[in-house]
Design a protein around this motif. Structure first.
Motif, PDB file in Angstrom:
ATOM      1  N   LYS A 179       0.849  -1.181   0.000  1.00 53.64           N
ATOM      2  CA  LYS A 179       0.000   0.000   0.000  1.00 53.64           C
ATOM      3  C   LYS A 179       0.885   1.231   0.000  1.00 53.64           C
ATOM      4  O   LYS A 179       2.018   1.216   0.484  1.00 53.64           O
ATOM      5  N   LEU A 180       0.373   2.305  -0.547  1.00 53.10           N
ATOM      6  CA  LEU A 180       1.128   3.545  -0.698  1.00 53.10           C
ATOM      7  C   LEU A 180       0.328   4.680  -0.074  1.00 53.10           C
ATOM      8  O   LEU A 180      -0.865   4.835  -0.338  1.00 53.10           O
ATOM      9  N   THR A 181       1.000   5.463   0.769  1.00 52.76           N
ATOM     10  CA  THR A 181       0.356   6.585   1.441  1.00 52.76           C
ATOM     11  C   THR A 181       1.093   7.865   1.098  1.00 52.76           C
ATOM     12  O   THR A 181       2.323   7.935   1.238  1.00 52.76           O
ATOM     13  N   LYS A 192      -2.466   4.877  -8.121  1.00 56.80           N
ATOM     14  CA  LYS A 192      -2.767   3.601  -7.492  1.00 56.80           C
ATOM     15  C   LYS A 192      -2.186   3.609  -6.092  1.00 56.80           C
ATOM     16  O   LYS A 192      -1.047   4.026  -5.883  1.00 56.80           O
ATOM     17  N   LEU A 193      -2.971   3.147  -5.111  1.00 50.70           N
ATOM     18  CA  LEU A 193      -2.539   3.204  -3.713  1.00 50.70           C
ATOM     19  C   LEU A 193      -2.335   1.835  -3.079  1.00 50.70           C
ATOM     20  O   LEU A 193      -1.949   1.755  -1.915  1.00 50.70           O
ATOM     21  N   SER A 194      -2.582   0.776  -3.816  1.00 54.63           N
ATOM     22  CA  SER A 194      -2.374  -0.568  -3.283  1.00 54.63           C
ATOM     23  C   SER A 194      -2.268  -1.543  -4.444  1.00 54.63           C
ATOM     24  O   SER A 194      -2.645  -1.234  -5.577  1.00 54.63           O
ATOM     25  N   GLY A 195      -1.742  -2.744  -4.139  1.00 51.67           N
ATOM     26  CA  GLY A 195      -1.608  -3.743  -5.186  1.00 51.67           C
ATOM     27  C   GLY A 195      -0.986  -5.018  -4.660  1.00 51.67           C
ATOM     28  O   GLY A 195      -0.793  -5.187  -3.455  1.00 51.67           O
ATOM     29  N   GLY A 196      -0.662  -5.921  -5.587  1.00 49.04           N
ATOM     30  CA  GLY A 196      -0.116  -7.218  -5.232  1.00 49.04           C
ATOM     31  C   GLY A 196       1.346  -7.340  -5.580  1.00 49.04           C
ATOM     32  O   GLY A 196       2.033  -6.357  -5.871  1.00 49.04           O
ATOM     33  N   GLY A 198       4.864  -8.299  -7.566  1.00 43.12           N
ATOM     34  CA  GLY A 198       5.323  -8.098  -8.928  1.00 43.12           C
ATOM     35  C   GLY A 198       5.851  -6.697  -9.162  1.00 43.12           C
ATOM     36  O   GLY A 198       5.845  -5.842  -8.271  1.00 43.12           O
ATOM     37  N   TYR A 199       6.308  -6.474 -10.383  1.00 45.47           N
ATOM     38  CA  TYR A 199       6.890  -5.172 -10.727  1.00 45.47           C
ATOM     39  C   TYR A 199       5.777  -4.137 -10.888  1.00 45.47           C
ATOM     40  O   TYR A 199       4.773  -4.382 -11.566  1.00 45.47           O
ATOM     41  N   GLN A 200       5.975  -2.977 -10.272  1.00 45.76           N
ATOM     42  CA  GLN A 200       4.939  -1.951 -10.235  1.00 45.76           C
ATOM     43  C   GLN A 200       5.442  -0.651 -10.861  1.00 45.76           C
ATOM     44  O   GLN A 200       6.574  -0.226 -10.605  1.00 45.76           O
ATOM     45  N   THR A 201       4.586  -0.039 -11.659  1.00 45.52           N
ATOM     46  CA  THR A 201       4.836   1.308 -12.177  1.00 45.52           C
ATOM     47  C   THR A 201       3.634   2.166 -11.798  1.00 45.52           C
ATOM     48  O   THR A 201       2.529   1.954 -12.302  1.00 45.52           O
ATOM     49  N   ILE A 202       3.847   3.099 -10.889  1.00 49.25           N
ATOM     50  CA  ILE A 202       2.780   3.967 -10.392  1.00 49.25           C
ATOM     51  C   ILE A 202       2.916   5.333 -11.059  1.00 49.25           C
ATOM     52  O   ILE A 202       3.970   5.971 -10.979  1.00 49.25           O
ATOM     53  N   SER A 223       4.398  -2.673   3.283  1.00 50.84           N
ATOM     54  CA  SER A 223       3.896  -4.014   3.004  1.00 50.84           C
ATOM     55  C   SER A 223       2.537  -4.190   3.671  1.00 50.84           C
ATOM     56  O   SER A 223       2.341  -3.773   4.813  1.00 50.84           O
ATOM     57  N   ALA A 224       1.620  -4.804   2.958  1.00 49.45           N
ATOM     58  CA  ALA A 224       0.260  -4.952   3.474  1.00 49.45           C
ATOM     59  C   ALA A 224       0.190  -5.910   4.652  1.00 49.45           C
ATOM     60  O   ALA A 224      -0.635  -5.752   5.550  1.00 49.45           O
ATOM     61  N   HIS A 225       1.071  -6.911   4.681  1.00 46.53           N
ATOM     62  CA  HIS A 225       0.975  -7.955   5.696  1.00 46.53           C
ATOM     63  C   HIS A 225       2.009  -7.834   6.810  1.00 46.53           C
ATOM     64  O   HIS A 225       1.899  -8.502   7.826  1.00 46.53           O
TER      65      HIS A 225
END
Length: 247
Positions: A179-181, A192-196, A198-202, A223-225
Motif C-alpha cells: 500500500k502507498l500513502t 494507485k494506492l495498493s496492489g499485489g 510483482g513489478y509496479q509502475t505507479i 507491506s500490506a501484511h
C-alpha cells in the motif's frame, strides 16, 4: 544493482577423491546458488540454497534466527544419499526469511554440511544472505550509505521535479502485497494506492508549481501484511521559474 550492495564472503567449495579399503569415493560440496551473497529486500521472505554434493547432507541456519531452513518431501533439509563416483547430486533446499522491520540490514548464513557414510570425509559450504530494511525501489534510484567495507547499510530515495513538470513514475518490485500513502496535501498524486506482488509502475501526476516556494511531499511504501516494513520516498518540486542546478 544487487551486485554493488556489499562485499561479503563468497560460498565455499571442496572437491576430493578418497580411497579407503580399496574402494574409491568422490567427495564434493559446493554452493551453486547463491553465487556470492544474495541480497534480500525488506518484504522478501522466500529464497533457497542450491548445492552440489556426492554425499549425505544436512542444511542448517547458522546464528541467523531470522532465516529459517524449510524441509519438505520434495526438498528435504537433510538426507542420506548413496555415493555414486561418476554422478553428483544437484539439490535445493528452500528458505524462509522474516520480513525486515528493523532499523538496519542483517547478514545471514546457511551451512550445507556434507558427509560420507563410507569413510571419514565431511566438509561444510556456506551460503550468505544480506537482507536490507528497505523495499526494492527502482525509481527514484537509491542513494546508499556505506560502511567502512563498502557495504550498503542504508538507502534514501529522493526525487526532484521541475516547476513545470506534470507527470512522473514510481517504480518498484513488490514481494508482498503493498500500500502507498501520500502525505497530506501532496502535490504528487499516485494513480494507485495498493496492489499485489510483482513489478509496479505507479503514475504520479502533478500541477506546475506557480508559487515562489519549493513544494515538498512524502510517499510511504508499506507491506500490506508486515507491520513496520516501509520505505519513505521524498519529492520536491522547484519554485516557479527555477531549475534544479541553476545558480
Amino acid at each position: 544493482m544487487r551486485k554493488t550492495l556489499l562485499t561479503v564472503p563468497m560460498a565455499l567449495a571442496m572437491l576430493s577423491i578418497v580411497s579407503c579399503n580399496n574402494d574409491s569415493y568422490r567427495h564434493q560440496v559446493a554452493v551453486a546458488y547463491p553465487s556470492g551473497t544474495q541480497v534480500l529486500f525488506a518484504d522478501q521472505t522466500s529464497d533457497s540454497v542450491i548445492f552440489i554434493t556426492y554425499d549425505s547432507y544436512k542444511v542448517t541456519s547458522l546464528n541467523s534466527s531470522w532465516l529459517k531452513v524449510l524441509s519438505s518431501k520434495d526438498y528435504p533439509s537433510e538426507y542420506t544419499l548413496q555415493n555414486p563416483y561418476y554422478m553428483g547430486y544437484r539439490l535445493r533446499v528452500n528458505l524462509q526469511a522474516e520480513p525486515n522491520a528493523t532499523d538496519a540490514p542483517r547478514l545471514g548464513q546457511v551451512n550445507v554440511y556434507s558427509y560420507s557414510t563410507f569413510d571419514d570425509w565431511a566438509e561444510t559450504a556456506g551460503a550468505f544472505y544480506y537482507q536490507v530494511n528497505w523495499h526494492d525501489v527502482h525509481r527514484p534510484y537509491p542513494q546508499y550509505g556505506r560502511d567502512d567495507n563498502g557495504n550498503a547499510v542504508s538507502a534514501t530515495f529522493a526525487a526532484r521535479d521541475s516547476f513545470s513538470q506534470v507527470v512522473d513514475t514510481l517504480r518498484f518490485m513488490a514481494y508482498d502485497d503493498w500500500k502507498l500513502t501520500a502525505s497530506e496535501d501532496s502535490y504528487a498524486k499516485p494513480d494507485k494506492l495498493s496492489g499485489g506482488k510483482g513489478y509496479q509502475t505507479i503514475l504520479l501526476t502533478m500541477e506546475p508549481n506557480e508559487l515562489s516556494d519549493t513544494l515538498y511531499t512524502t510517499l510511504t511504501l508499506q507491506s500490506a501484511h508486515y507491520d513496520g516494513v516501509k520505505t519513505v520516498i521524498t519529492r520536491k518540486q522547484a519554485p516557479k521559474g527555477y531549475r534544479w542546478g541553476q545558480k
